[in-house]
Scaffold this active site. Structure first.
Site, PDB file in Angstrom:
ATOM      1  N   LYS A 107       0.861   4.963   1.466  1.00  0.00           N
ATOM      2  CA  LYS A 107       0.430   3.715   0.826  1.00  0.00           C
ATOM      3  C   LYS A 107       1.092   2.491   1.435  1.00  0.00           C
ATOM      4  CE  LYS A 107      -1.324   5.319  -3.559  1.00  0.00           C
ATOM      5  NZ  LYS A 107      -1.393   5.160  -5.005  1.00  0.00           N
ATOM      6  N   LYS A 162      -8.596  12.436   1.100  1.00  0.00           N
ATOM      7  CA  LYS A 162      -8.962  12.800  -0.266  1.00  0.00           C
ATOM      8  C   LYS A 162      -9.815  11.711  -0.913  1.00  0.00           C
ATOM      9  CE  LYS A 162      -5.151  11.022  -3.024  1.00  0.00           C
ATOM     10  NZ  LYS A 162      -4.245  11.220  -4.134  1.00  0.00           N
ATOM     11  N   LYS A 194      -9.305   6.536  -5.675  1.00  0.00           N
ATOM     12  CA  LYS A 194      -9.717   5.318  -6.362  1.00  0.00           C
ATOM     13  C   LYS A 194      -9.492   4.102  -5.488  1.00  0.00           C
ATOM     14  CE  LYS A 194      -7.172   6.363 -10.214  1.00  0.00           C
ATOM     15  NZ  LYS A 194      -6.726   7.626 -10.540  1.00  0.00           N
TER      16      LYS A 194
END
Ligand code: TYM
Length: 331
Positions: free
Chosen positions: A112, A194, A197
């Site tokens: 991230k 993956k 969101k």
């Protein structure tokens, strides 16, 4: 007896990956005789910039989705993280027992933070807050997808570190990786990543609230390859294999059965077949969700009631922690 706790971020809408990989298993867990808590972790969501109005509506939508999927506030404590202030308080204490090196090595942080020019401190300490979520309720089992295993390991290490310093207080929680698809559902647009969101391209994920035509369109645009047969090979054919995994999850067929039944179909035709199976599977959930969202006041009441139950338990743990650590206050 087990105490089971899990959390989900209201960063966006509940999608097929979260549902098939996590929430569907949560529904089963609340049927046993266990003590069960589910938390909508809004404080985790703000570790990356969120628009306030959007966060607000996503939090309500997440609560509605969980209920629509079958989470029952009569069987499980369903609550919103930021309504229980002890989460951040315990996170501070645990943060004082965590090294920076340990946090810097966590794969999700690396992933991230790589997309950020300036890395917020919150993103870095995020797993410590997650450990607090878990330890605050003395959870023994934490159902999560594979992507969360290192975070549960940290929580369990922090339980031991705290106990060693201040005396027996916490149980070391263990992960429960449930279902063959936990953490494995891939993005429809980038099938090596993956389904998430936070992927900027919304066509990569199927939201539970997507209208049937939106679902069909997303599957039509799903990235596959130029082989026109349907068979499972996750290395060489991640796109088609992901469609088969989704198919298996919603129809209950095995990969072999799917392959046999899809003989003669081109990949393009197969995409449409999977889309139909998903549309059918999601229809009742979507209907319940829309119904729930018409009464936001009712949803808010459910979250507040959950928070009341959670607060009572959290306050007990925090009081014990405070005294053990030596923070002066009323006894
Ligand atoms: P989050 O919100 O990213 O995801 C919620 C759950 O969904 C699983 N999941 C998936 N499963 C299958 N395929 C996918 N593509 C997929 N994407 C996500 C995740 O493994 C997870 O179980 N840090 C956590 C939230 C959290 C938490 C906690 C969890 C905060 N505090 C305490 C457990 C206990 C997270 O970001 O999950």
């Amino acid at each position: 007896p087990r105490t089971i706790l899990s959390g989900i971020q209201p960063t966006g809408e509940l999608h097929l990956g979260n549902y098939l990989g996590a929430v569907r298993q949560w529904v089963q867990l609340q049927q046993g005789g266990d003590d069960v808590l589910f938390c909508v972790v809004d404080l985790h969501s703000i570790t990356l910039p969120q628009d306030p109005a959007t966060l607000h509506s996503h939090t309500l939508a997440m609560a509605a989705s969980l209920l629509a999927c079958g989470i029952d506030p009569g069987r499980a404590v369903v609550f919103q993280q930021s309504r229980v202030q002890e989460h951040t308080q315990l996170a501070w204490v645990l943060g004082c027992l965590t090294t920076m090196a340990r946090l810097g090595h966590l794969p999700q942080y690396k992933e991230k933070s790589a997309t950020q020019k300036e890395i917020p401190l919150g993103l870095y300490v995020y797993p410590v807050l997650q450990a607090a979520d878990i330890l605050l309720y003395h959870a023994t089992h934490v159902p999560v997808g594979e992507d969360q295993l290192q975070h549960i390991q940290l929580a369990s290490d922090l339980a031991r570190i705290f106990n060693k310093r201040f005396g027996q207080t916490f149980k070391a929680p263990q992960p429960l990786v449930l279902g063959q698809d936990a953490g494995r559902l891939r993005s429809l647009r980038q099938p090596t990543k993956k389904m998430s969101k936070s992927e900027p391209d919304a066509r990569g994920r199927v939201a539970l609230s997507d209208a049937p035509d939106v679902v069909r369109e997303k599957f039509k645009k799903a990235v596959t390859d130029f082989t026109t047969e349907v068979y499972y090979d996750p290395e060489a054919r991640p796109g088609v294999s992901n469609l088969m995994v989704i198919d298996r999850a919603v129809t209950g067929r095995t990969l072999e059965e799917i392959q046999a039944a899809s003989r003669g179909l081109t990949t393009a035709q197969y995409k449409l077949a999977v889309a139909e199976a998903v549309v059918e599977h999601l229809a009742p959930i979507r209907q319940r969700m829309n119904h729930l969202l018409q009464e936001p006041g009712h949803l808010d009441q459910i979250l507040e009631k959950g928070a009341e139950q959670a607060r009572e338990r959290a306050a007990k743990t925090w009081n014990a922690v405070r005294q053990k650590v030596g923070l002066l206050g009323k006894l």
